[in-house]
Design a protein around this motif. Structure first.
Motif, PDB file in Angstrom:
ATOM      1  N   GLY A  78       0.450  -1.169  -0.327  1.00  0.00           N
ATOM      2  CA  GLY A  78      -0.239   0.354   0.441  1.00  0.00           C
ATOM      3  C   GLY A  78       1.101   1.076   0.157  1.00  0.00           C
ATOM      4  O   GLY A  78       2.077   1.270   0.380  1.00  0.00           O
ATOM      5  N   PRO A  79      -0.039   2.319  -0.740  1.00  0.00           N
ATOM      6  CA  PRO A  79       0.558   3.868  -0.942  1.00  0.00           C
ATOM      7  C   PRO A  79       1.639   4.325   1.022  1.00  0.00           C
ATOM      8  O   PRO A  79       2.503   4.736   0.784  1.00  0.00           O
ATOM      9  CB  PRO A  79       0.267   4.818  -1.222  1.00  0.00           C
ATOM     10  CG  PRO A  79      -1.130   4.091  -1.787  1.00  0.00           C
ATOM     11  CD  PRO A  79      -1.282   2.616  -0.969  1.00  0.00           C
ATOM     12  N   ALA A  80       0.453   3.436   1.363  1.00  0.00           N
ATOM     13  CA  ALA A  80       1.625   4.092   3.316  1.00  0.00           C
ATOM     14  C   ALA A  80       2.519   3.138   3.290  1.00  0.00           C
ATOM     15  O   ALA A  80       3.799   4.268   4.203  1.00  0.00           O
ATOM     16  CB  ALA A  80       0.805   3.338   4.947  1.00  0.00           C
ATOM     17  N   ARG A  81       3.406   2.649   2.381  1.00  0.00           N
ATOM     18  CA  ARG A  81       4.848   1.531   3.373  1.00  0.00           C
ATOM     19  C   ARG A  81       5.821   1.301   1.874  1.00  0.00           C
ATOM     20  O   ARG A  81       6.638   0.733   1.931  1.00  0.00           O
ATOM     21  CB  ARG A  81       4.781   0.002   3.250  1.00  0.00           C
ATOM     22  CG  ARG A  81       3.853  -0.095   5.343  1.00  0.00           C
ATOM     23  CD  ARG A  81       4.966   1.401   6.102  1.00  0.00           C
ATOM     24  NE  ARG A  81       6.154   0.295   6.596  1.00  0.00           N
ATOM     25  CZ  ARG A  81       7.612  -0.044   6.657  1.00  0.00           C
ATOM     26  NH1 ARG A  81       7.111   1.549   7.262  1.00  0.00           N
ATOM     27  NH2 ARG A  81       8.096  -0.905   6.517  1.00  0.00           N
ATOM     28  N   ALA A  82       5.605   2.267   1.243  1.00  0.00           N
ATOM     29  CA  ALA A  82       5.862   2.608  -0.199  1.00  0.00           C
ATOM     30  C   ALA A  82       7.330   2.711  -0.295  1.00  0.00           C
ATOM     31  O   ALA A  82       8.279   2.557  -0.506  1.00  0.00           O
ATOM     32  CB  ALA A  82       5.049   3.218  -1.645  1.00  0.00           C
ATOM     33  N   ARG A  83       7.179   4.024   0.258  1.00  0.00           N
ATOM     34  CA  ARG A  83       8.550   5.015   0.894  1.00  0.00           C
ATOM     35  C   ARG A  83       9.423   3.742   1.287  1.00  0.00           C
ATOM     36  O   ARG A  83      10.927   3.311   0.588  1.00  0.00           O
ATOM     37  CB  ARG A  83       8.519   5.970   1.350  1.00  0.00           C
ATOM     38  CG  ARG A  83       9.679   6.548   2.038  1.00  0.00           C
ATOM     39  CD  ARG A  83       9.757   7.415   2.369  1.00  0.00           C
ATOM     40  NE  ARG A  83      10.783   7.688   3.469  1.00  0.00           N
ATOM     41  CZ  ARG A  83      11.478   9.076   3.354  1.00  0.00           C
ATOM     42  NH1 ARG A  83       9.955  10.157   3.113  1.00  0.00           N
ATOM     43  NH2 ARG A  83      12.563   9.808   3.358  1.00  0.00           N
ATOM     44  N   ALA A  84       9.190   3.112   1.727  1.00  0.00           N
ATOM     45  CA  ALA A  84       9.644   1.845   2.630  1.00  0.00           C
ATOM     46  C   ALA A  84      10.619   0.825   1.647  1.00  0.00           C
ATOM     47  O   ALA A  84      11.879   0.329   2.022  1.00  0.00           O
ATOM     48  CB  ALA A  84       9.190   0.700   4.099  1.00  0.00           C
TER      49      ALA A  84
END
Length: 378
Positions: A294-300
């Motif tokens: 999901g977008p909430a964890r894509a950065r990680a």
């Protein structure tokens, strides 16, 4: 999420190149059908795929595309989906992804999915084909070839397949068939004949290790970029056997030949990054992973992949399959995750803004255009 800035704005405007994706279902889906496509795992009574990071992301980010409030309940979401119909649903999510080029793997479940041309029409994009090689081998076997003629027949069939108009790459799902713990050397003619005799006698899908090696080396001979599924997938995978670092010796032997695109990679994005850093022909993406975390964890996930990956080696893919929601979610997660990490580096004076904008364009589109020799955007 960091404050939005010019990197986010540039990524929002960028027309992405999705270098690995699939068709979407053209018929209506009931709840069971939709939930099956929402997960890589088995469905269990009382356990809904809506109650996963991917399912929560669909309710949060996809519901507004269908005209619903954010976090719409699953029943309301599915009712609205049915009301709009598959064609309109597919069009909305494919357009929302703002993807200009689609490289479509046509080798799995093609009878129930959109063709590349249909997908391109719904997206307002250009589509190219990626030929999956295992079905080519299985079609050769189904025609009744003898063991001694298998190698030549497979090579001829593979050449015919890649000469079709619009083909830009080949793909292997060796990860699902044998894993990567294989002898890296090119098998001899005698080895191939013996292995073909064993496989043809028992039938079924191509899972004979020698013939999988032969397929990978045939891919090298074809001269097109080779996509390899690595890491995360459905329960058919033995995850410890699909760590891309198992490919190290094969990559040494194939240096200077064709580009090798490592798909998905999670949880091995750091291993894939190492391979991209040290082997000239290796590239990677974290597609499939992004819409499942999901977008909430894509950065990680992207941040780990970019710890050491050369900036010319990261590509975007959705690996969307079956439901068009994954086109929208994949693109959103990529834009947001990459935008956050690059903008924060600019704000911390670790990266110049001009460099950040260039790296965003590379990852979102230009790297794929270069590897697959696609026309420049107009």
């Amino acid at each position: 999420m960091g404050a939005r800035g010019p990197v986010h704005e540039a990524l929002d405007e960028l027309e992405l190149v999705d270098h690995h994706c699939h068709g979407v279902v053209t018929g209506p889906l009931d709840r069971a059908g939709f939930e099956t496509l929402l997960t890589e795992g088995d469905r269990r009574p009382g356990l809904s795929p809506f109650d996963t990071p991917a399912g929560v992301a669909v309710r949060r980010h996809c519901a507004p595309v269908l005209g619903l409030e954010r976090h719409a309940p699953a029943d309301a979401y599915l009712a609205r989906r049915a009301e709009l119909g598959p064609g309109e649903v597919n069009r909305r999510f494919l357009r929302a992804a703002r993807t200009g080029v689609l490289c479509v793997d046509t080798g799995f479940d093609a009878h129930r999915l959109t063709t590349p041309a249909e997908l391109a029409g719904a997206a307002g994009a250009v589509a190219h084909e990626v030929v999956r090689l295992e079905p080519v081998a299985e079609e050769v076997a189904a025609r009744g070839v003898g063991a001694g003629g298998y190698a030549d027949a497979f090579r001829a069939a593979a050449l015919d397949a890649v000469r079709r108009p619009g083909v830009v790459a080949v793909k292997s799902v060796a990860a699902y068939r044998t894993g990567f713990v294989l002898d890296p050397a090119r098998p001899s003619d005698a080895e191939v004949t013996r292995a073909a005799r064993r496989w043809l006698a028992r039938g079924g899908r191509l899972d004979e290790p020698v013939l999988v090696r032969h397929l990978l080396w045939t891919a090298v001979d074809l001269g097109l970029p080779l996509q390899l599924h690595t890491g995360f997938g459905d329960r058919d995978i033995r995850l410890h056997d699909v760590d891309p670092s198992h490919l190290t010796e094969w990559l040494r032997l194939t240096a200077g030949t064709i580009p090798v695109l490592l798909l998905h990679c999670w949880p091995y994005q750091r291993q894939a990054a190492y391979l991209a850093a040290v082997y000239e022909q290796v590239y990677l993406d974290v597609g499939l992973t992004l819409h499942h975390v999901g977008p909430a964890r894509a950065r990680a996930v992207l941040e780990e992949a970019l710890e050491i990956t050369p900036f010319r080696k990261l590509l975007y893919s959705s690996d969307a399959y079956g439901v068009a929601e994954f086109y929208g979610l994949g693109a959103l997660a990529f834009r947001r995750g990459l935008g956050d990490l690059l903008q924060d580096r600019v704000d911390a004076d670790e990266l110049d803004l001009a460099d950040a904008l260039r790296l965003a364009r590379w990852a979102g589109a230009d790297n794929a255009r270069r590897v697959y020799r696609l026309p420049d955007a107009h």
